[in-house]
Design an enzyme around this catalytic site. Structure first.
Site, PDB file in Angstrom:
ATOM      1  N   GLU A  76      19.969  23.935  50.448  1.00  0.00           N
ATOM      2  CA  GLU A  76      19.370  22.548  51.534  1.00  0.00           C
ATOM      3  C   GLU A  76      17.332  21.994  51.045  1.00  0.00           C
ATOM      4  O   GLU A  76      17.034  23.182  50.823  1.00  0.00           O
ATOM      5  CB  GLU A  76      19.037  22.990  52.257  1.00  0.00           C
ATOM      6  CG  GLU A  76      19.471  21.883  54.133  1.00  0.00           C
ATOM      7  CD  GLU A  76      19.764  22.445  55.349  1.00  0.00           C
ATOM      8  OE1 GLU A  76      20.295  22.819  55.503  1.00  0.00           O
ATOM      9  OE2 GLU A  76      19.749  21.437  56.256  1.00  0.00           O
ATOM     10  N   GLY A  77      17.864  20.357  51.061  1.00  0.00           N
ATOM     11  CA  GLY A  77      16.670  20.136  50.720  1.00  0.00           C
ATOM     12  C   GLY A  77      16.363  19.051  51.419  1.00  0.00           C
ATOM     13  O   GLY A  77      16.769  19.285  52.493  1.00  0.00           O
ATOM     14  N   GLY A  78      15.137  18.422  51.677  1.00  0.00           N
ATOM     15  CA  GLY A  78      14.784  17.604  52.758  1.00  0.00           C
ATOM     16  C   GLY A  78      15.625  17.055  52.511  1.00  0.00           C
ATOM     17  O   GLY A  78      15.386  16.193  54.182  1.00  0.00           O
ATOM     18  N   PHE A  79      16.575  16.491  52.041  1.00  0.00           N
ATOM     19  CA  PHE A  79      17.312  15.142  52.529  1.00  0.00           C
ATOM     20  C   PHE A  79      18.514  15.616  52.865  1.00  0.00           C
ATOM     21  O   PHE A  79      19.880  15.246  53.544  1.00  0.00           O
ATOM     22  CB  PHE A  79      17.649  14.445  51.161  1.00  0.00           C
ATOM     23  CG  PHE A  79      16.711  13.742  50.548  1.00  0.00           C
ATOM     24  CD1 PHE A  79      16.053  12.652  51.456  1.00  0.00           C
ATOM     25  CD2 PHE A  79      15.599  14.038  49.983  1.00  0.00           C
ATOM     26  CE1 PHE A  79      15.022  11.859  50.571  1.00  0.00           C
ATOM     27  CE2 PHE A  79      14.529  13.633  49.744  1.00  0.00           C
ATOM     28  CZ  PHE A  79      14.148  12.715  49.691  1.00  0.00           C
ATOM     29  N   GLY A  80      19.520  16.611  52.314  1.00  0.00           N
ATOM     30  CA  GLY A  80      20.582  17.433  53.071  1.00  0.00           C
ATOM     31  C   GLY A  80      21.036  18.907  52.484  1.00  0.00           C
ATOM     32  O   GLY A  80      20.080  19.304  52.059  1.00  0.00           O
ATOM     33  N   ARG A  81      22.215  18.432  52.473  1.00  0.00           N
ATOM     34  CA  ARG A  81      22.605  20.064  51.855  1.00  0.00           C
ATOM     35  C   ARG A  81      23.129  19.781  50.596  1.00  0.00           C
ATOM     36  O   ARG A  81      23.842  18.423  50.945  1.00  0.00           O
ATOM     37  CB  ARG A  81      23.170  20.560  53.301  1.00  0.00           C
ATOM     38  CG  ARG A  81      22.912  20.495  54.107  1.00  0.00           C
ATOM     39  CD  ARG A  81      24.793  21.956  54.720  1.00  0.00           C
ATOM     40  NE  ARG A  81      23.303  22.818  56.028  1.00  0.00           N
ATOM     41  CZ  ARG A  81      24.198  23.401  57.099  1.00  0.00           C
ATOM     42  NH1 ARG A  81      25.464  23.752  57.295  1.00  0.00           N
ATOM     43  NH2 ARG A  81      23.825  24.579  57.577  1.00  0.00           N
ATOM     44  N   LYS A 136      25.916  15.623  47.714  1.00  0.00           N
ATOM     45  CA  LYS A 136      24.524  16.020  48.352  1.00  0.00           C
ATOM     46  C   LYS A 136      24.683  14.927  49.905  1.00  0.00           C
ATOM     47  O   LYS A 136      25.044  13.937  49.817  1.00  0.00           O
ATOM     48  CB  LYS A 136      23.255  15.316  47.958  1.00  0.00           C
ATOM     49  CG  LYS A 136      21.874  15.247  48.505  1.00  0.00           C
ATOM     50  CD  LYS A 136      20.694  14.823  47.982  1.00  0.00           C
ATOM     51  CE  LYS A 136      20.218  15.526  47.066  1.00  0.00           C
ATOM     52  NZ  LYS A 136      19.005  15.804  46.772  1.00  0.00           N
ATOM     53  N   LEU A 174      25.656  24.365  47.317  1.00  0.00           N
ATOM     54  CA  LEU A 174      24.292  25.138  46.824  1.00  0.00           C
ATOM     55  C   LEU A 174      22.814  25.075  47.483  1.00  0.00           C
ATOM     56  O   LEU A 174      21.982  26.017  46.454  1.00  0.00           O
ATOM     57  CB  LEU A 174      24.334  24.065  45.559  1.00  0.00           C
ATOM     58  CG  LEU A 174      24.999  24.364  44.802  1.00  0.00           C
ATOM     59  CD1 LEU A 174      24.895  22.538  44.055  1.00  0.00           C
ATOM     60  CD2 LEU A 174      25.463  24.709  43.729  1.00  0.00           C
ATOM     61  N   ASP A 205       8.071  13.780  44.267  1.00  0.00           N
ATOM     62  CA  ASP A 205       8.497  14.902  45.093  1.00  0.00           C
ATOM     63  C   ASP A 205       9.097  15.494  43.590  1.00  0.00           C
ATOM     64  O   ASP A 205       9.692  16.396  43.833  1.00  0.00           O
ATOM     65  CB  ASP A 205       9.418  14.633  45.618  1.00  0.00           C
ATOM     66  CG  ASP A 205       9.015  16.405  46.344  1.00  0.00           C
ATOM     67  OD1 ASP A 205       8.372  16.904  46.589  1.00  0.00           O
ATOM     68  OD2 ASP A 205      10.533  16.640  47.172  1.00  0.00           O
TER      69      ASP A 205
HETATM   70  N1  LIG Z   1      23.698  17.637  40.349  1.00  0.00           N
HETATM   71  C1  LIG Z   1      22.437  18.887  40.592  1.00  0.00           C
HETATM   72  N2  LIG Z   1      23.810  20.227  40.156  1.00  0.00           N
HETATM   73  C2  LIG Z   1      23.306  21.458  40.479  1.00  0.00           C
HETATM   74  N3  LIG Z   1      22.806  21.836  41.973  1.00  0.00           N
HETATM   75  C3  LIG Z   1      22.564  21.128  41.773  1.00  0.00           C
HETATM   76  C4  LIG Z   1      22.089  19.389  41.808  1.00  0.00           C
HETATM   77  N4  LIG Z   1      21.043  19.330  43.054  1.00  0.00           N
HETATM   78  C5  LIG Z   1      20.679  20.082  43.567  1.00  0.00           C
HETATM   79  N5  LIG Z   1      20.786  21.499  43.076  1.00  0.00           N
HETATM   80  C6  LIG Z   1      20.760  22.378  44.088  1.00  0.00           C
HETATM   81  O1  LIG Z   1      20.895  22.216  45.739  1.00  0.00           O
HETATM   82  C7  LIG Z   1      20.029  22.858  46.056  1.00  0.00           C
HETATM   83  C8  LIG Z   1      19.860  21.668  47.035  1.00  0.00           C
HETATM   84  O2  LIG Z   1      18.683  20.882  46.373  1.00  0.00           O
HETATM   85  P1  LIG Z   1      18.191  19.429  47.036  1.00  0.00           P
HETATM   86  O3  LIG Z   1      17.335  18.848  45.604  1.00  0.00           O
HETATM   87  O4  LIG Z   1      18.470  18.820  48.001  1.00  0.00           O
HETATM   88  O5  LIG Z   1      16.410  20.317  47.567  1.00  0.00           O
HETATM   89  P2  LIG Z   1      15.319  20.849  46.942  1.00  0.00           P
HETATM   90  O6  LIG Z   1      15.405  20.410  45.749  1.00  0.00           O
HETATM   91  O7  LIG Z   1      16.040  22.620  47.339  1.00  0.00           O
HETATM   92  O8  LIG Z   1      14.330  20.952  47.857  1.00  0.00           O
HETATM   93  P3  LIG Z   1      13.782  19.253  48.208  1.00  0.00           P
HETATM   94  O9  LIG Z   1      14.606  18.638  48.808  1.00  0.00           O
HETATM   95  O10 LIG Z   1      12.283  19.257  48.914  1.00  0.00           O
HETATM   96  O11 LIG Z   1      13.864  18.089  46.726  1.00  0.00           O
HETATM   97  C9  LIG Z   1      19.413  23.029  45.094  1.00  0.00           C
HETATM   98  O12 LIG Z   1      19.306  24.807  44.525  1.00  0.00           O
HETATM   99  C10 LIG Z   1      18.822  22.194  43.657  1.00  0.00           C
HETATM  100  O13 LIG Z   1      19.139  23.018  42.960  1.00  0.00           O
END
Ligand SMILES: Nc1ncnc2c1ncn2[C@@H]1O[C@H](COP(=O)(O)OP(=O)(O)OP(=O)(O)O)[C@@H](O)[C@H]1O
Length: 568
Positions: free
Chosen positions: A68-73, A89, A66, A187
């Protein structure tokens, strides 16, 4: 609108069983809620094996990724055992907590449960793998919905935007006020607000670090790595790394601005002076005439002036430089609950200032809406400033006399209307009321508010039922024609309506005690304060079903304050 069912406050379940592991599940007792100290709650977190999650995500295949964010994929997966669709996650290994610490943190996260938070379903701590499993939220992020609306979806209209803001505020309020110790989000941003199919907002990525107990303004030291995203981070945090709940309020203000303007918090494709949303908006905040220009053009001017003014007022309060000047998220939430109501005419009802814990929200909103506080010039004179209490008594008599005169005049007018209207007057009051409500709000003369001692106000109250998941409202005005009152509230309706409405509505009203009006050193400010130490009770009343008659006293001046305070 489909969004309200998920905005209802979660009901607490009573715990009866132990917290021992059972069938691959960990049962825990929920953190204590401050208002239900003796009640404990039970929540269930599943423990997954790495293999189970690998199966769910087709071995963490790229097609399931979906993002990748600050904590991982984050991967989309389907649990084989239940068929539930989840977001998995996979935390970056580097810098991870040890098993015990990780479990402690995750278990406390698992206790958080609110319709506007993405629910943690379970976790995996297998070898050096650390994974979190969440409910999958299908509608994408708020950022995507604002910036790249899906082709098959109508762009979000104004009310929808306010409902999303309201839902997000509820999630944040839960973290700040209902969880003990409070959780600072750290955040909050549009990409961390997920929308479900009904566009109900759900905050994700919260509380991934444990926070210590707060003091004063729930100040908490930042003990781990600096988080936050440029454009959303509060200035004090960017400067020194100090996080408070007010830092979250700042970030919330940025999200609200994004909803209003359709702009990104930070947009490097724009000219230099427009790249940072808050910096761009600051000069506009000072010039209400320019508010309509800042609205997302996609809305094609389909919003009410009152709604816009109040939404901008809230956003501008949230993004103030000084953390203590920012409002409480609970006050933001209450204000947005009114702005997010759909009304027939599309004009949101006025926000009753009694609902707020903190005066600052009432002040800011009243500056933008004469329905909240609107002085009537007829009894405010310079001479009044030096009035004595006997003057004020006679002023009350004068007021009574004036009200009686008006009542008589009004009845005469109605009689003549009835005669000429051929019995069709049954709707005339409604129409009259509608006419008046559709009038643009009168500008508030703040100077006059602060200086006048004999200002008469009427208060426009709302009847709100948030608990039932739907918000309805009706406005009514009431004046006082007895007792030693030297001021009341004024809505944007004419005074002429006052006596008749009073008769009609009187039996509906319960009394709200201890309201004061005071003048402060700041000549721009009119404070409406709660004199009662048990103010929370009043707030509770106003949050749920507010039917209150408000009677307001006044201060003469700063030095010789002569406060009149009457309960009836
Ligand atoms: N519960 C969920 N249901 C659907 N999509 C999700 C869910 N959690 C995260 N995602 C999607 O996964 C991707 C990565 O999410 P994540 O929250 O790890 O990073 P981010 O929000 O893009 O960055 P950051 O870590 O800076 O907050 C995003 O596109 C987010 O929309």
């Amino acid at each position: 609108m489909h969004c309200f069912p998920c905005f209802s406050t979660p009901r607490n379940k009573k715990s009866s069983s132990s917290d021992e592991a059972n069938n691959n599940e960990v049962k825990l007792h929920e953190r204590r809620q401050p208002d239900e100290a003796e009640q404990s709650e039970e929540t269930t977190l599943k423990i997954f094996s790495f293999r189970e999650l690998a199966t769910a995500t087709k071995n963490f295949r790229q097609e399931c990724l979906l993002g990748e964010g600050g904590f991982g994929r984050v991967y989309k997966g389907t649990l084989k055992s239940t068929g539930q669709v989840v977001a998995v996650k996979q935390l970056d290994k580097h810098g991870l907590h040890g098993n015990k610490e990780f479990q402690t943190e995750v278990l406390s996260l698992g206790q958080l449960d609110h319709p506007n938070l993405v629910k943690l379903v379970g976790y995996c701590a297998d070898g050096d793998q650390r994974l979190l499993v969440y409910d999958y939220i299908s509608g994408g992020t708020l950022e995507d919905n604002l910036q790249e609306p899906k082709p098959n979806r109508e762009p979000m209209d104004w009310t929808m935007r306010m409902q999303i803001a309201y839902g997000a505020a509820q999630g944040l309020e839960y973290l700040h006020d209902k969880v003990d110790p409070p959780v600072i989000y750290r955040d909050l941003k549009a990409s961390n607000i997920l929308l479900d199919d009904d566009l109900c907002p759900k905050l994700c990525d919260f509380g991934l670090h444990k926070l210590g107990p707060g003091t004063g303004d729930k100040m908490m030291a930042l003990s781990s790595r600096v988080m936050g995203t440029y454009g959303y981070s509060a200035p004090e945090y960017t400067r020194g790394g100090t996080l408070t709940t007010k830092s979250d309020v700042y970030s919330f203000g940025v999200v609200l601005l994004e909803l209003i303007t359709g702009r990104k918090a930070l947009d490097t494709t724009k000219p230099n002076d427009e790249q940072n949303l808050v910096s761009w908006a600051q000069p506009i905040f000072r010039d209400p005439k320019r508010y309509p220009d800042m609205v997302d053009p996609i809305l094609k001017k389909k919003f009410s002036e009152r709604g816009l003014n109040q939404a901008v007022a809230i956003a501008s309060m949230c993004v103030q430089e000084e953390p203590t000047a920012r409002p409480l998220i609970s006050d933001v939430m209450v204000a947005l609950s009114f702005l997010s109501m759909s009304t027939e005419d599309g004009i949101p009802t006025a926000v009753p200032m009694l609902s707020f814990k903190d005066k600052s929200m009432s002040i800011a909103l009243s500056r933008h809406d004469s329905n909240l506080v609107s002085p009537t010039p007829e009894v405010a004179t310079e001479d009044d400033k030096s009035s004595t209490s006997s003057d004020e008594e006679s002023s009350v008599d004068n007021e009574k006399e004036m009200v009686n005169k008006k009542k008589k005049k009004k009845l005469e007018e109605e009689d003549s209307l009835t005669e000429s209207d051929d019995g069709s007057d049954s709707n005339s009051d409604d129409e009259h009321e509608k006419d008046q409500e559709s009038q643009p709000p009168k500008p508030v003369d703040e100077k006059n508010q602060a200086q006048s001692l004999k200002i008469k106000y009427r208060y426009s109250w709302e009847d709100v039922d948030i608990n039932e998941g739907r918000l309805s409202s009706k406005s009514s005005q009431k004046s006082n024609d007895g007792g030693s009152i030297s001021s009341g509230y004024e809505s944007n309706k004419d005074h002429d309506d006052l006596p008749k409405e009073k008769e009609e509505k009187e039996e509906d009203h319960t009394h709200l005690e201890h309201m004061q009006s005071s003048k402060t050193d700041d000549s721009q400010s009119v404070y409406f304060d709660d004199d009662d130490d048990s103010g929370d009770d009043n707030e509770e009343v106003s949050l749920h079903r507010v039917k209150s008659e408000v009677e307001v006293g006044s201060f003469e001046d700063d030095s010789g304050a002569s406060l009149h305070h009457t309960e009836s």
